[in-house]
Design an enzyme around this catalytic site. Structure first.
Site, PDB file in Angstrom:
ATOM      1  N   ASP A 167      49.699   1.345  46.093  1.00  0.00           N
ATOM      2  CA  ASP A 167      49.626   2.571  45.315  1.00  0.00           C
ATOM      3  C   ASP A 167      49.999   2.217  43.873  1.00  0.00           C
ATOM      4  OD1 ASP A 167      49.691   5.375  44.665  1.00  0.00           O
ATOM      5  OD2 ASP A 167      50.157   5.753  46.771  1.00  0.00           O
ATOM      6  N   ASP A 207      47.379   6.601  41.448  1.00  0.00           N
ATOM      7  CA  ASP A 207      48.027   7.907  41.417  1.00  0.00           C
ATOM      8  C   ASP A 207      47.653   8.706  40.163  1.00  0.00           C
ATOM      9  OD1 ASP A 207      50.182   9.509  42.758  1.00  0.00           O
ATOM     10  OD2 ASP A 207      51.129   9.308  40.792  1.00  0.00           O
ATOM     11  N   GLU A 211      43.071   8.762  42.467  1.00  0.00           N
ATOM     12  CA  GLU A 211      43.415  10.137  42.803  1.00  0.00           C
ATOM     13  C   GLU A 211      43.169  10.995  41.567  1.00  0.00           C
ATOM     14  OE1 GLU A 211      47.105  13.005  44.167  1.00  0.00           O
ATOM     15  OE2 GLU A 211      47.334  11.483  42.633  1.00  0.00           O
ATOM     16  N   HIS A 234      49.745  12.492  52.263  1.00  0.00           N
ATOM     17  CA  HIS A 234      51.158  12.858  52.180  1.00  0.00           C
ATOM     18  C   HIS A 234      51.388  14.066  51.278  1.00  0.00           C
ATOM     19  CE1 HIS A 234      50.359  10.727  48.530  1.00  0.00           C
ATOM     20  NE2 HIS A 234      51.539  11.064  48.045  1.00  0.00           N
ATOM     21  N   ASP A 235      50.346  14.540  50.607  1.00  0.00           N
ATOM     22  CA  ASP A 235      50.474  15.699  49.724  1.00  0.00           C
ATOM     23  C   ASP A 235      49.863  16.964  50.321  1.00  0.00           C
ATOM     24  OD1 ASP A 235      51.706  14.259  47.672  1.00  0.00           O
ATOM     25  OD2 ASP A 235      49.788  13.690  46.767  1.00  0.00           O
TER      26      ASP A 235
END
Ligand code: GLC
Ligand code: CA
Length: 610
Positions: free
Chosen positions: A104, A231, A289, A366-367
């Protein structure tokens, strides 16, 4: 510059990706927090599922104010997760199984504890001053000074800070008004933080920052990492004017600035430079993302095959279809409809195929909450295990048939669901949730129904639902840890766990395994084929067709809890569309129907390939 997607075969288009959220995956040393040795112990499980690539959420050194998305050292592993030697063992273990690793890359911001920021804040003329975004305050007509503009931080108003520590969680709560700017007494200026004050934004306009990011990337690629998930990478280029954001929350002082800060003027330039300087030198994959990327043309500027920027992005049209102006906790409730979902699905599928881009296919992370609790009325999957299995398989089929790279989030392959509604707010550990809760409490003073609306949204959409521990077996704490888990384990683990599902041919796990195999076996049509949405106006059924030359596939999903008599669309022969011989996936028994009508049972999912 369109080029048929089929013309360009790439390993990362065919790969099945599995996201690991390290704190909640598997704990090896009994401190209640998942870790890298825990991941290593599950590599055979992942291999058995048929996963090719792991995307690992951050394990770097971090004060953990936002669960590792606040990095204080890009080249060190946080001790709670293990050591660099563990990381090397993980990479070797993956490669030995023919699998790959995505790290990430969190470079829109660092932690305020990063050495770069510590230096930057130390004086106006420090070498690293320009590495972050510093501005003088703004003086109003009354002579009062405040932040440079009206931008709101993504995590909103008051905020809490969490720190996970061995055996538990410590909580610090501090009052913060929600501006995206934080005043720093050392130099009397404000710094920008689109997220928490502990996550200052890097200043990408300053070339040494970009060079430093490139060199962090090279460090990980030279270690054997096979690419990055990037990210909030749509935020790295900020508009130079720093003008106020338009007012969309009339009663609030601070306004969401996402339209200004996402997809900024130099985004493509920065990404192209990163491709040229770093990524093009390795055989790797990238997924950006991009939470606020809604314009498909702009997205194509990033992922078009000729651009040399990113391979694909995560866009959020389907995920955020029930979000309002103030994110997931906006009220009043804005329920989603199947036609919105179908519109988003068709739009991205056809656009990218026709224009030479590439999609990622993803329902959980995870969000986001758990898909079985989100994409159908959660009371149905909460109360009826048979329905829960059906729905999980239906949603797997929804993903399975799409053009793009497929993603599975840990526990999705086990049909893990949202936290129970009777759990108190203390079980929610996410800083976003806690902030929103406090804000809701404050506002509920003015209007009580707001608190009820908030609780509904919490049970449906909180990020915490995806962050409770993975359910491995029926021993205590679901086999996740021998100690006290940092987040509570869902009570349904004795019935819902990997140990039960792996050997069971009818389990959701086995269904996912089949899904991933089928995508390999029929990759020409399932991965590289054209896409056509059928029966757009039908509010009960999702139906789409994939074709590549003579090869074709049909996906049919009944999104309702009742029977649907589905008339084969006019002009298409029954045998062409549905034929028992070509059924490759299904979550009920034998096909039901006669003539031109197929009788779909509740949440029935079918995939035919020929
Ligand atoms: C991304 C991450 C999320 C994090 C945020 C700030 O959206 O997925 O977990 O809170 O960025 O880094
Ligand atoms: Ca541990």
């Amino acid at each position: 510059m369109p080029e048929p997607a089929i013309a360009r075969h790439r390993w990362w288009k065919e790969a099945s990706i599995y996201q690991i959220y390290p704190s909640s995956f598997c704990d090896s040393n009994g401190d209640g927090i998942g870790d890298i040795p825990g991941i290593i112990s599950k590599l055979d499980y992942l291999h058995e599922l048929g996963v090719d690539v792991i995307w690992l959420s951050p394990v770097y050194k971090s004060p953990q104010k936002d669960m590792g998305y606040d990095i204080s050292d890009y080249q060190a592993i946080d001790p709670r997760y293990g050591s660099m030697a563990d990381m090397d063992r993980l990479i070797a273990g993956l490669h030995a199984r023919g699998m790959k690793l995505l790290m990430d890359l969190v470079v829109n911001h660092t932690s305020d504890q990063h050495a770069w920021f510590q230096e930057s804040r130390s004086s106006l003329d420090n070498d690293k001053r320009k590495w972050y975004v510093w501005r003088d305050g703004f003086m109003n007509e009354k002579g009062e000074e405040g932040p440079p503009n009206n931008w709101r931080s993504v995590f909103g108003g008051m905020w809490a800070e969490f720190k996970i520590q061995a055996g538990g969680l410590t909580v610090k709560t501090q009052k913060h008004e929600g501006s995206a700017w934080q005043y720093d007494e050392v130099t009397g200026q404000y710094y920008l933080h689109c997220f928490l004050p502990g996550q200052p934004d890097l200043n990408w306009e300053h070339p040494p920052v970009r060079e430093a990011v490139h060199s962090q990337m090279k460090f990980w690629l030279d270690k054997g990492t096979d690419g990055f998930r990037m990210d909030v990478i749509d935020l790295i280029s900020k508009p130079r004017s720093f003008a106020d954001a338009p007012v969309v929350l009339p009663n609030e002082r601070w306004q969401p600035a996402d339209k200004l800060i996402s997809n900024g003027p130099r985004l493509n330039e920065f990404l192209e430079e990163m491709g040229r300087e770093v990524l093009s030198k390795y055989d790797v994959m990238t997924v950006g993302e991009m939470p606020w990327m809604t314009d498909k043309r702009e997205a194509l500027n990033v992922v078009g095959w000729w651009r040399g920027e990113l391979d694909m992005i995560f866009q959020f049209d389907m995920i955020t279809m029930d979000f309002g102006n103030n994110g997931r906790y906006s009220w009043p409730e804005k329920p989603w409809t199947l036609s919105t979902l179908k519109g988003a699905l068709e739009g991205w599928q056809t656009f990218m195929i026709q224009n030479g881009g590439w999609n990622s296919v993803c329902l959980e992370s995870h969000d986001q909450p758990r898909s079985v609790s989100r994409f159908v009325d959660r009371s149905l999957t909460d109360n009826d295990p048979v329905t829960r299995v059906r729905v999980a398989k239906m949603l797997a089929t929804l993903e399975a048939g799409q053009c793009g790279t497929i993603y599975v989030y840990q526990g999705q392959e086990l049909a893990m669901k949202n936290m129970p509604t009777h759990w108190p707010i203390e079980e929610y550990k996410d800083v976003e949730t806690q902030n929103a809760y406090k804000e809701a409490l404050e506002q509920a003073g003015r209007d009580e129904s707001k608190m009820q609306d908030f609780m509904k949204a919490l049970h449906l959409k909180a990020r915490d639902h995806a962050r409770i521990p993975v359910q491995w077996d029926s021993s205590s704490h679901a086999g996740f840890t021998t100690g006290m888990p940092w987040m509570r384990v869902n009570e349904d683990y004795p019935q819902w766990n990997a140990a039960l599902q792996v050997p069971d041919e009818d389990s959701v796990f086995s269904f996912w395994k089949k899904v991933l195999q089928l995508r390999k076996q029929y990759k020409n049509v399932l991965i590289y084929g054209d896409f056509e949405m059928l029966v757009r106006e039908d509010a009960r059924v999702v139906a789409y067709r994939r074709t590549n030359g003579q090869e074709r596939a049909l996906v049919l999903l009944n999104f309702t809890n009742g029977p649907v008599e589905w008339e084969i669309p006019r002009g298409r022969r029954v045998e062409e569309l549905v034929d028992e011989r070509y059924r490759k996936l299904g979550n009920h028994g034998k096909l039901l129907g006669e003539g031109d009508v197929l009788s779909l049972r509740p949440f029935e999912a079918l995939m035919f390939i020929k």
